[in-house]
Design a protein around this motif. Structure first.
Motif, PDB file in Angstrom:
ATOM      1  N   MET A  97       0.849  -1.193   0.000  1.00  0.00           N
ATOM      2  CA  MET A  97       0.000   0.000   0.000  1.00  0.00           C
ATOM      3  C   MET A  97       0.881   1.238   0.000  1.00  0.00           C
ATOM      4  SD  MET A  97      -2.883   1.185   2.758  1.00  0.00           S
ATOM      5  CE  MET A  97      -3.703   2.761   2.601  1.00  0.00           C
ATOM      6  N   TYR A  98       0.599   2.131  -0.952  1.00  0.00           N
ATOM      7  CA  TYR A  98       1.404   3.341  -1.094  1.00  0.00           C
ATOM      8  C   TYR A  98       0.693   4.572  -0.535  1.00  0.00           C
ATOM      9  CZ  TYR A  98       4.799   1.152  -4.191  1.00  0.00           C
ATOM     10  OH  TYR A  98       5.795   0.360  -4.703  1.00  0.00           O
ATOM     11  N   VAL A  99       1.452   5.426   0.122  1.00  0.00           N
ATOM     12  CA  VAL A  99       0.979   6.756   0.486  1.00  0.00           C
ATOM     13  C   VAL A  99       1.437   7.695  -0.625  1.00  0.00           C
ATOM     14  CG1 VAL A  99       1.152   8.655   2.137  1.00  0.00           C
ATOM     15  CG2 VAL A  99       1.116   6.285   2.961  1.00  0.00           C
ATOM     16  N   HIS A 100       0.502   8.228  -1.383  1.00  0.00           N
ATOM     17  CA  HIS A 100       0.837   9.104  -2.503  1.00  0.00           C
ATOM     18  C   HIS A 100       0.683  10.568  -2.098  1.00  0.00           C
ATOM     19  CE1 HIS A 100       1.367   6.246  -5.815  1.00  0.00           C
ATOM     20  NE2 HIS A 100       0.454   5.514  -5.202  1.00  0.00           N
ATOM     21  N   PHE A 101       1.667  11.366  -2.480  1.00  0.00           N
ATOM     22  CA  PHE A 101       1.577  12.817  -2.297  1.00  0.00           C
ATOM     23  C   PHE A 101       1.404  13.214  -0.842  1.00  0.00           C
ATOM     24  CE2 PHE A 101       1.464  13.987  -6.685  1.00  0.00           C
ATOM     25  CZ  PHE A 101       1.767  15.341  -6.669  1.00  0.00           C
ATOM     26  N   MET A 148       1.880   7.144  10.509  1.00  0.00           N
ATOM     27  CA  MET A 148       2.543   5.864  10.726  1.00  0.00           C
ATOM     28  C   MET A 148       1.757   4.969  11.685  1.00  0.00           C
ATOM     29  SD  MET A 148       4.794   6.255   8.554  1.00  0.00           S
ATOM     30  CE  MET A 148       5.643   4.683   8.711  1.00  0.00           C
ATOM     31  N   ASP A 149       1.132   5.560  12.704  1.00  0.00           N
ATOM     32  CA  ASP A 149       0.291   4.782  13.612  1.00  0.00           C
ATOM     33  C   ASP A 149      -0.894   4.171  12.865  1.00  0.00           C
ATOM     34  OD1 ASP A 149       1.931   5.359  15.730  1.00  0.00           O
ATOM     35  OD2 ASP A 149       0.638   6.917  16.588  1.00  0.00           O
ATOM     36  N   ALA A 150      -1.534   4.976  12.013  1.00  0.00           N
ATOM     37  CA  ALA A 150      -2.694   4.496  11.265  1.00  0.00           C
ATOM     38  C   ALA A 150      -2.304   3.395  10.281  1.00  0.00           C
ATOM     39  CB  ALA A 150      -3.354   5.660  10.524  1.00  0.00           C
ATOM     40  N   LEU A 151      -1.176   3.578   9.603  1.00  0.00           N
ATOM     41  CA  LEU A 151      -0.723   2.568   8.650  1.00  0.00           C
ATOM     42  C   LEU A 151      -0.352   1.267   9.356  1.00  0.00           C
ATOM     43  CD1 LEU A 151       1.484   4.779   6.302  1.00  0.00           C
ATOM     44  CD2 LEU A 151      -0.761   3.800   5.786  1.00  0.00           C
ATOM     45  N   HIS A 152       0.280   1.391  10.524  1.00  0.00           N
ATOM     46  CA  HIS A 152       0.654   0.195  11.279  1.00  0.00           C
ATOM     47  C   HIS A 152      -0.588  -0.579  11.719  1.00  0.00           C
ATOM     48  CE1 HIS A 152       3.014  -2.447  13.807  1.00  0.00           C
ATOM     49  NE2 HIS A 152       2.224  -2.164  14.835  1.00  0.00           N
ATOM     50  N   ASN A 153      -1.658   0.134  12.028  1.00  0.00           N
ATOM     51  CA  ASN A 153      -2.898  -0.542  12.406  1.00  0.00           C
ATOM     52  C   ASN A 153      -3.425  -1.411  11.272  1.00  0.00           C
ATOM     53  OD1 ASN A 153      -2.902   0.580  14.961  1.00  0.00           O
ATOM     54  ND2 ASN A 153      -4.242   2.293  14.403  1.00  0.00           N
ATOM     55  N   LEU A 154      -3.250  -0.944  10.034  1.00  0.00           N
ATOM     56  CA  LEU A 154      -3.679  -1.741   8.885  1.00  0.00           C
ATOM     57  C   LEU A 154      -2.841  -3.009   8.757  1.00  0.00           C
ATOM     58  CD1 LEU A 154      -4.212   1.077   6.213  1.00  0.00           C
ATOM     59  CD2 LEU A 154      -5.952  -0.078   7.599  1.00  0.00           C
ATOM     60  N   ILE A 155      -1.554  -2.898   9.076  1.00  0.00           N
ATOM     61  CA  ILE A 155      -0.682  -4.065   9.062  1.00  0.00           C
ATOM     62  C   ILE A 155      -1.132  -5.076  10.121  1.00  0.00           C
ATOM     63  CG2 ILE A 155       1.662  -4.887   9.499  1.00  0.00           C
ATOM     64  CD1 ILE A 155       1.595  -3.464   6.900  1.00  0.00           C
ATOM     65  N   VAL A 180      -2.993  -5.047   5.092  1.00  0.00           N
ATOM     66  CA  VAL A 180      -1.863  -4.612   4.271  1.00  0.00           C
ATOM     67  C   VAL A 180      -0.639  -5.409   4.697  1.00  0.00           C
ATOM     68  CG1 VAL A 180      -0.368  -2.664   3.674  1.00  0.00           C
ATOM     69  CG2 VAL A 180      -2.823  -2.290   4.012  1.00  0.00           C
ATOM     70  N   LEU A 181       0.206  -5.775   3.722  1.00  0.00           N
ATOM     71  CA  LEU A 181       1.418  -6.533   4.023  1.00  0.00           C
ATOM     72  C   LEU A 181       2.651  -5.634   4.112  1.00  0.00           C
ATOM     73  CD1 LEU A 181       0.910  -9.679   1.750  1.00  0.00           C
ATOM     74  CD2 LEU A 181       0.426  -9.427   4.193  1.00  0.00           C
ATOM     75  N   TYR A 182       2.796  -4.705   3.154  1.00  0.00           N
ATOM     76  CA  TYR A 182       3.973  -3.835   3.133  1.00  0.00           C
ATOM     77  C   TYR A 182       3.546  -2.405   2.841  1.00  0.00           C
ATOM     78  CZ  TYR A 182       6.502  -8.241   2.724  1.00  0.00           C
ATOM     79  OH  TYR A 182       6.985  -9.498   2.955  1.00  0.00           O
ATOM     80  N   LEU A 183       4.362  -1.454   3.284  1.00  0.00           N
ATOM     81  CA  LEU A 183       4.063  -0.037   3.092  1.00  0.00           C
ATOM     82  C   LEU A 183       5.052   0.610   2.140  1.00  0.00           C
ATOM     83  CD1 LEU A 183       3.387   1.004   6.813  1.00  0.00           C
ATOM     84  CD2 LEU A 183       1.687   0.377   5.063  1.00  0.00           C
ATOM     85  N   GLY A 209       8.335   0.522  17.353  1.00  0.00           N
ATOM     86  CA  GLY A 209       7.800  -0.791  17.034  1.00  0.00           C
ATOM     87  C   GLY A 209       6.704  -0.778  15.985  1.00  0.00           C
ATOM     88  N   LYS A 210       6.723   0.232  15.098  1.00  0.00           N
ATOM     89  CA  LYS A 210       5.736   0.321  14.028  1.00  0.00           C
ATOM     90  C   LYS A 210       6.346  -0.221  12.730  1.00  0.00           C
ATOM     91  CE  LYS A 210       3.104   2.637  16.903  1.00  0.00           C
ATOM     92  NZ  LYS A 210       1.831   2.116  17.465  1.00  0.00           N
ATOM     93  N   THR A 211       5.530  -0.271  11.696  1.00  0.00           N
ATOM     94  CA  THR A 211       5.978  -0.789  10.401  1.00  0.00           C
ATOM     95  C   THR A 211       6.525   0.343   9.540  1.00  0.00           C
ATOM     96  OG1 THR A 211       4.242  -2.468  10.509  1.00  0.00           O
ATOM     97  CG2 THR A 211       5.320  -2.129   8.378  1.00  0.00           C
ATOM     98  N   PRO A 212       7.777   0.263   9.065  1.00  0.00           N
ATOM     99  CA  PRO A 212       8.348   1.333   8.238  1.00  0.00           C
ATOM    100  C   PRO A 212       7.989   1.161   6.763  1.00  0.00           C
ATOM    101  CG  PRO A 212       9.998  -0.343   8.615  1.00  0.00           C
ATOM    102  CD  PRO A 212       8.770  -0.780   9.385  1.00  0.00           C
ATOM    103  N   PHE A 213       8.267   2.202   5.985  1.00  0.00           N
ATOM    104  CA  PHE A 213       8.149   2.107   4.534  1.00  0.00           C
ATOM    105  C   PHE A 213       9.302   1.257   4.001  1.00  0.00           C
ATOM    106  CE2 PHE A 213       6.169   6.357   5.319  1.00  0.00           C
ATOM    107  CZ  PHE A 213       4.887   6.015   4.911  1.00  0.00           C
TER     108      PHE A 213
END
Length: 240
Positions: free
Chosen positions: A1-5, A16-23, A28-31, A52-56
């Protein structure tokens, strides 16, 4: 999943907190992140790693012989993440003068629409800079015996850094053939220097140029220096 713009308003922590929640939810598997300043990605990944969150893991952005701002910060920043450059063939605008002439004389239906219309990517017609780059690519292609100057354009970015996975589009079988030819091309350091001598990549291009107006501001003036005279009164003098 990409964060565009990057929107310049959201906080890195919240994103980053919101994206990690999706993981965590398994949605979502990768950011990935696209078209964001290097400092934003570095700050986001630092926050993720320390909390301890998921990085790009991958960065996507415009990169080709004409648009080389990608090389200034993104390549250095993305030594850990992979890079996914867009526009290596510059939306078909890297083409020979003969191809340009033939396309204008006998355009297909889709080409005709491109000629008449404009999109987020701009007009079908080439700018002076795009013509210069096309001539340079064609010269290199002739020198090394390549069939397509666009293959040379793709090969250029593949020579610049490891773990580069370009997004390459095409509408015709010949596009696929020219894309694959890039894998067999080896460019010398002299070829790279020659191509890079055409432009410096400082002008906003493509979707970036269409999204907002870029106005370069002059640097701030020097701060005044205040001194006390013999009477103890303040005197302002401009620092040279």
């Amino acid at each position: 999943m990409y964060v565009h713009f990057w929107d310049w308003e959201s906080l890195v922590k919240e994103v980053m907190d919101a994206l990690h929640n999706l993981i965590v939810q398994g949605k979502v598997l990768y950011l990935g992140i696209s078209d964001a300043p290097a400092w934003v990605v570095a700050q986001a990944n630092s926050y993720a790693e320390f909390h301890g969150k998921t990085p790009f893991v991958i960065y996507q952005g415009q990169w080709n012989v004409l648009e080389r701002s990608f090389e200034r910060e993104i390549i250095s920043m993305a030594r850990s993440p992979s890079t996914r450059p867009m526009g290596s063939r510059w939306r078909g605008k890297f083409r020979s003068d003969e191809e340009d002439k033939q396309r204008s004389l006998r355009p297909s239906k889709s080409d005709s629409e491109e000629i008449k219309g404009h999109s987020v990517w701009g007009s079908w017609e080439r700018t002076e800079d795009e013509i210069k780059v096309s001539h340079a690519l064609e010269e290199v292609a002739n020198e090394i015996g390549a069939n397509s100057l666009r293959a040379v354009a793709i090969a250029y970015i593949l020579h610049k850094a490891p773990y580069v996975f370009p997004i390459i589009r095409g509408r015709k079988p010949e596009h696929l053939v020219s894309n694959l030819e890039a894998l067999d091309i080896t460019l010398s350091e002299e070829h790279i220097k020659f191509l890079e001598g055409i432009g410096d990549g400082t002008k906003p291009q493509g979707i970036t140029a269409s999204a907002f107006n870029v106005q370069k501001m002059p640097p701030p003036a020097p701060l005044p220096v205040f001194r006390l005279n013999s009477q103890g009164e303040g005197e302002g003098a401009q620092r040279q």
